[in-house]
Design a protein around this motif. Sequence first.
Motif, PDB file in Angstrom:
ATOM      1  N   PRO A 260       0.821  -1.457  -0.210  1.00  0.00           N
ATOM      2  CA  PRO A 260       0.010   0.143   0.350  1.00  0.00           C
ATOM      3  C   PRO A 260       0.805   1.400   0.230  1.00  0.00           C
ATOM      4  O   PRO A 260       1.915   1.369   0.597  1.00  0.00           O
ATOM      5  CB  PRO A 260      -0.934   0.201   1.202  1.00  0.00           C
ATOM      6  N   THR A 261      -0.444   2.147  -0.383  1.00  0.00           N
ATOM      7  CA  THR A 261       1.365   4.360  -0.252  1.00  0.00           C
ATOM      8  C   THR A 261       1.265   3.882   0.610  1.00  0.00           C
ATOM      9  O   THR A 261       2.702   4.772   1.354  1.00  0.00           O
ATOM     10  CB  THR A 261       0.441   4.946  -0.953  1.00  0.00           C
ATOM     11  N   SER A 262       0.745   3.988   2.051  1.00  0.00           N
ATOM     12  CA  SER A 262       0.639   3.938   3.313  1.00  0.00           C
ATOM     13  C   SER A 262       2.155   3.246   4.106  1.00  0.00           C
ATOM     14  O   SER A 262       2.377   3.983   5.194  1.00  0.00           O
ATOM     15  CB  SER A 262      -0.563   3.595   4.335  1.00  0.00           C
ATOM     16  N   THR A 263       2.353   2.339   3.039  1.00  0.00           N
ATOM     17  CA  THR A 263       3.476   1.592   3.842  1.00  0.00           C
ATOM     18  C   THR A 263       5.223   2.866   3.189  1.00  0.00           C
ATOM     19  O   THR A 263       6.017   2.350   4.194  1.00  0.00           O
ATOM     20  CB  THR A 263       3.349   0.134   3.173  1.00  0.00           C
ATOM     21  N   ILE A 264       4.609   2.944   2.012  1.00  0.00           N
ATOM     22  CA  ILE A 264       5.959   3.906   1.149  1.00  0.00           C
ATOM     23  C   ILE A 264       5.643   5.347   2.070  1.00  0.00           C
ATOM     24  O   ILE A 264       6.722   5.720   2.569  1.00  0.00           O
ATOM     25  CB  ILE A 264       5.420   3.578  -0.141  1.00  0.00           C
ATOM     26  N   ARG A 265       5.089   5.746   2.564  1.00  0.00           N
ATOM     27  CA  ARG A 265       4.375   6.758   3.185  1.00  0.00           C
ATOM     28  C   ARG A 265       5.050   6.524   4.904  1.00  0.00           C
ATOM     29  O   ARG A 265       6.187   7.799   5.195  1.00  0.00           O
ATOM     30  CB  ARG A 265       3.174   7.449   3.478  1.00  0.00           C
ATOM     31  N   TYR A 266       4.819   5.347   5.634  1.00  0.00           N
ATOM     32  CA  TYR A 266       5.753   5.445   6.714  1.00  0.00           C
ATOM     33  C   TYR A 266       6.860   5.008   6.394  1.00  0.00           C
ATOM     34  O   TYR A 266       7.697   6.061   7.520  1.00  0.00           O
ATOM     35  CB  TYR A 266       5.082   3.997   6.893  1.00  0.00           C
ATOM     36  N   TYR A 267       7.710   4.628   5.228  1.00  0.00           N
ATOM     37  CA  TYR A 267       8.932   4.184   5.675  1.00  0.00           C
ATOM     38  C   TYR A 267       9.646   5.643   5.254  1.00  0.00           C
ATOM     39  O   TYR A 267      10.574   6.087   5.696  1.00  0.00           O
ATOM     40  CB  TYR A 267       8.966   3.510   4.013  1.00  0.00           C
ATOM     41  N   ASP A 268       8.828   6.338   4.097  1.00  0.00           N
ATOM     42  CA  ASP A 268       9.348   8.026   4.054  1.00  0.00           C
ATOM     43  C   ASP A 268       9.243   8.723   5.597  1.00  0.00           C
ATOM     44  O   ASP A 268      10.546   9.298   5.849  1.00  0.00           O
ATOM     45  CB  ASP A 268       8.431   9.075   3.163  1.00  0.00           C
ATOM     46  N   LYS A 269       8.246   8.252   6.504  1.00  0.00           N
ATOM     47  CA  LYS A 269       8.144   8.817   7.657  1.00  0.00           C
ATOM     48  C   LYS A 269       9.645   8.458   8.651  1.00  0.00           C
ATOM     49  O   LYS A 269      10.369   9.729   9.682  1.00  0.00           O
ATOM     50  CB  LYS A 269       6.725   8.379   8.204  1.00  0.00           C
ATOM     51  N   GLU A 270       9.288   6.874   8.969  1.00  0.00           N
ATOM     52  CA  GLU A 270      10.920   6.660   9.505  1.00  0.00           C
ATOM     53  C   GLU A 270      11.924   7.138   9.200  1.00  0.00           C
ATOM     54  O   GLU A 270      12.939   6.452   9.000  1.00  0.00           O
ATOM     55  CB  GLU A 270      10.994   5.725   9.859  1.00  0.00           C
ATOM     56  N   ARG A 271      11.958   7.696   7.710  1.00  0.00           N
ATOM     57  CA  ARG A 271      13.721   8.173   7.449  1.00  0.00           C
ATOM     58  C   ARG A 271      14.233   7.454   6.347  1.00  0.00           C
ATOM     59  O   ARG A 271      15.959   7.204   6.301  1.00  0.00           O
ATOM     60  CB  ARG A 271      14.139   9.510   7.807  1.00  0.00           C
ATOM     61  N   LEU A 272      14.113   6.169   5.970  1.00  0.00           N
ATOM     62  CA  LEU A 272      14.134   4.947   5.221  1.00  0.00           C
ATOM     63  C   LEU A 272      14.536   5.410   3.722  1.00  0.00           C
ATOM     64  O   LEU A 272      14.922   4.662   3.221  1.00  0.00           O
ATOM     65  CB  LEU A 272      13.445   3.602   5.430  1.00  0.00           C
ATOM     66  N   LEU A 273      13.865   6.753   2.910  1.00  0.00           N
ATOM     67  CA  LEU A 273      13.702   6.499   1.630  1.00  0.00           C
ATOM     68  C   LEU A 273      14.377   8.532   1.883  1.00  0.00           C
ATOM     69  O   LEU A 273      13.518   9.304   1.098  1.00  0.00           O
ATOM     70  CB  LEU A 273      12.403   6.807   1.459  1.00  0.00           C
ATOM     71  N   PRO A 274      15.574   9.035   2.384  1.00  0.00           N
ATOM     72  CA  PRO A 274      16.049  10.031   1.926  1.00  0.00           C
ATOM     73  C   PRO A 274      16.498  10.215   0.737  1.00  0.00           C
ATOM     74  O   PRO A 274      16.034  11.711   0.648  1.00  0.00           O
ATOM     75  CB  PRO A 274      17.145  10.433   3.551  1.00  0.00           C
ATOM     76  N   PHE A 275      16.473   9.418  -0.120  1.00  0.00           N
ATOM     77  CA  PHE A 275      17.397   9.359  -1.406  1.00  0.00           C
ATOM     78  C   PHE A 275      16.055   9.620  -2.786  1.00  0.00           C
ATOM     79  O   PHE A 275      16.915  10.565  -3.548  1.00  0.00           O
ATOM     80  CB  PHE A 275      18.229   8.514  -1.255  1.00  0.00           C
ATOM     81  N   VAL A 276      14.753   9.445  -2.104  1.00  0.00           N
ATOM     82  CA  VAL A 276      14.052  10.235  -2.416  1.00  0.00           C
ATOM     83  C   VAL A 276      13.663  11.037  -3.388  1.00  0.00           C
ATOM     84  O   VAL A 276      13.500  12.305  -2.317  1.00  0.00           O
ATOM     85  CB  VAL A 276      11.978   9.037  -2.149  1.00  0.00           C
TER      86      VAL A 276
END
Length: 67
Positions: free
Chosen positions: A18-34
């Motif tokens: 789900p998109t919510s999972t990707i948003r969660y990863y972003d919130k947890e700073r696992l995707l700083p490169f996007v």
Amino acid sequence: METNSYTIKNAAKIMGIPTSTIRYYDKERLLPFVERLESGYQIFTENDLAALRIIDCLKKTGMKKYR
């Protein structure tokens, strides 16, 4: 060299999450490169999808984030 880019909706569909999972990863700073556009929209590349696959794999192994 042309690279494909994807919206969060497309990235989630490709990943089967789900998109919510990707948003969660972003919130947890696992995707700083996007990359983010001026509008705030995230743009995912093939490399970003590869990183998401690694995160998903680690999640499935039971890896947890420790602070």
